[in-house]
Structures are given as C-alpha cells and as structure tokens.
Design a protein around this motif. Sequence first.
Motif, PDB file in Angstrom:
ATOM      1  N   GLU A  20      35.333 135.808  64.713  1.00  0.00           N
ATOM      2  CA  GLU A  20      36.353 134.832  64.324  1.00  0.00           C
ATOM      3  C   GLU A  20      37.505 134.819  65.314  1.00  0.00           C
ATOM      4  O   GLU A  20      38.041 133.754  65.637  1.00  0.00           O
ATOM      5  N   GLN A  21      37.879 136.000  65.793  1.00  0.00           N
ATOM      6  CA  GLN A  21      38.981 136.080  66.757  1.00  0.00           C
ATOM      7  C   GLN A  21      38.615 135.352  68.049  1.00  0.00           C
ATOM      8  O   GLN A  21      39.437 134.632  68.610  1.00  0.00           O
ATOM      9  N   ILE A  22      37.392 135.527  68.515  1.00  0.00           N
ATOM     10  CA  ILE A  22      36.946 134.837  69.729  1.00  0.00           C
ATOM     11  C   ILE A  22      36.978 133.331  69.514  1.00  0.00           C
ATOM     12  O   ILE A  22      37.449 132.580  70.374  1.00  0.00           O
ATOM     13  N   THR A  30      35.113 131.881  79.663  1.00  0.00           N
ATOM     14  CA  THR A  30      34.613 133.228  79.409  1.00  0.00           C
ATOM     15  C   THR A  30      34.282 133.410  77.928  1.00  0.00           C
ATOM     16  O   THR A  30      33.201 133.898  77.575  1.00  0.00           O
ATOM     17  N   LEU A  31      35.202 133.002  77.077  1.00  0.00           N
ATOM     18  CA  LEU A  31      34.986 133.158  75.635  1.00  0.00           C
ATOM     19  C   LEU A  31      33.857 132.259  75.135  1.00  0.00           C
ATOM     20  O   LEU A  31      33.124 132.628  74.222  1.00  0.00           O
ATOM     21  N   ARG A  32      33.699 131.100  75.740  1.00  0.00           N
ATOM     22  CA  ARG A  32      32.581 130.229  75.365  1.00  0.00           C
ATOM     23  C   ARG A  32      31.246 130.873  75.729  1.00  0.00           C
ATOM     24  O   ARG A  32      30.272 130.765  74.978  1.00  0.00           O
ATOM     25  N   ASN A  33      31.191 131.530  76.894  1.00  0.00           N
ATOM     26  CA  ASN A  33      29.963 132.232  77.281  1.00  0.00           C
ATOM     27  C   ASN A  33      29.628 133.332  76.279  1.00  0.00           C
ATOM     28  O   ASN A  33      28.467 133.511  75.899  1.00  0.00           O
ATOM     29  N   ILE A  34      30.652 134.061  75.855  1.00  0.00           N
ATOM     30  CA  ILE A  34      30.441 135.135  74.891  1.00  0.00           C
ATOM     31  C   ILE A  34      30.000 134.547  73.550  1.00  0.00           C
ATOM     32  O   ILE A  34      29.074 135.056  72.913  1.00  0.00           O
ATOM     33  N   GLN A  35      30.649 133.467  73.147  1.00  0.00           N
ATOM     34  CA  GLN A  35      30.286 132.822  71.892  1.00  0.00           C
ATOM     35  C   GLN A  35      28.841 132.306  71.936  1.00  0.00           C
ATOM     36  O   GLN A  35      28.112 132.386  70.956  1.00  0.00           O
ATOM     37  N   ALA A  36      28.422 131.814  73.089  1.00  0.00           N
ATOM     38  CA  ALA A  36      27.040 131.352  73.242  1.00  0.00           C
ATOM     39  C   ALA A  36      26.060 132.511  73.066  1.00  0.00           C
ATOM     40  O   ALA A  36      25.000 132.345  72.450  1.00  0.00           O
TER      41      ALA A  36
END
Length: 147
Positions: free
Chosen positions: A5-7, A25-31
């Motif tokens: 949720e924080q991401i 960067t955060l989108r890559n992690i979320q993916a």
Amino acid sequence: MSLKEQIKNDIKEAMRAKEIVKRDTLRNIQASIKQIEVDERRDVNDADVEAILMKYMKQREDAKAQFTEAGRDDLVEKEDAEMAIVKSYLPEPMDDAELESVLKEVIASVGAESMKDMGKVMGSAKAAIGSRADGGRINQMVKKLLS
C-alpha cells in the motif's frame, strides 16, 4: 500500512511531484508484485514485498557494475538513484556483529557442527534474518563460523 500500500501511495505522490525516477522505479516494483499475485493467485505480504525489493536491489547492483565497466556514468547515476529509492523501503541492514550473533544462535538451535550442515543452517538463517542481510553475506558468515 503494508509495504504494498505504501508503494502504491508513493507512486501517486511521485506522479504529483513529477519525480520521474521514483515513479518509474516504484512502478517496476509494483509490476513485480502484481506478477507474483497473478502467477501464484495470492496476495503478497510484507515479507514477499521485501523479497521482491531485495531481488530488485540485486538487479540494480549488477546493472551498475556492468555500466561502470562500460564507462556509462549517466546510467550508473540512474542505478544509484533507483537503489536509494529501494533502500528506503527495506529494513536497516544488520552489521557484522549482529549478523554473527544471530547466526551463532541459529547454528546452536539447528545443532550444526560442520560444513555438511550448511543447508540446514542457511534455511533457518534466511527465515530468522529475512531481508536484513543478503544471502551472500549470510553464506560467507556461516562458512566462517562452521569452519
């Protein structure tokens, strides 16, 4: 608030603030998180997200080494920026003394006496330490303690 949720919230904030590197960067992690949720048909917990972050961090370190070797300073800076963002979501890494004391406890609880017991120690150590130390550091310290 969970890491997932924080991401998600930080992506929104990065978009509003026009922080492109952080957003991407955060989108890559979320993916990566979504990929696991879809492939394994389950919700990820904070431990899963930390494992994803550790894997992403390792990829960034490897890419940085290759870019440094190739003399691509612009890409090295980009990787450094991404690693700084990922580090902010990971727990504080263990120092060597703390790691050694935890591993001694794990070795005692497993009853390991030689290098033959390395597998049992590594499994228990990974569970006990989590993402506070990477596997390479844990492995080196276990070898040192068992030899």
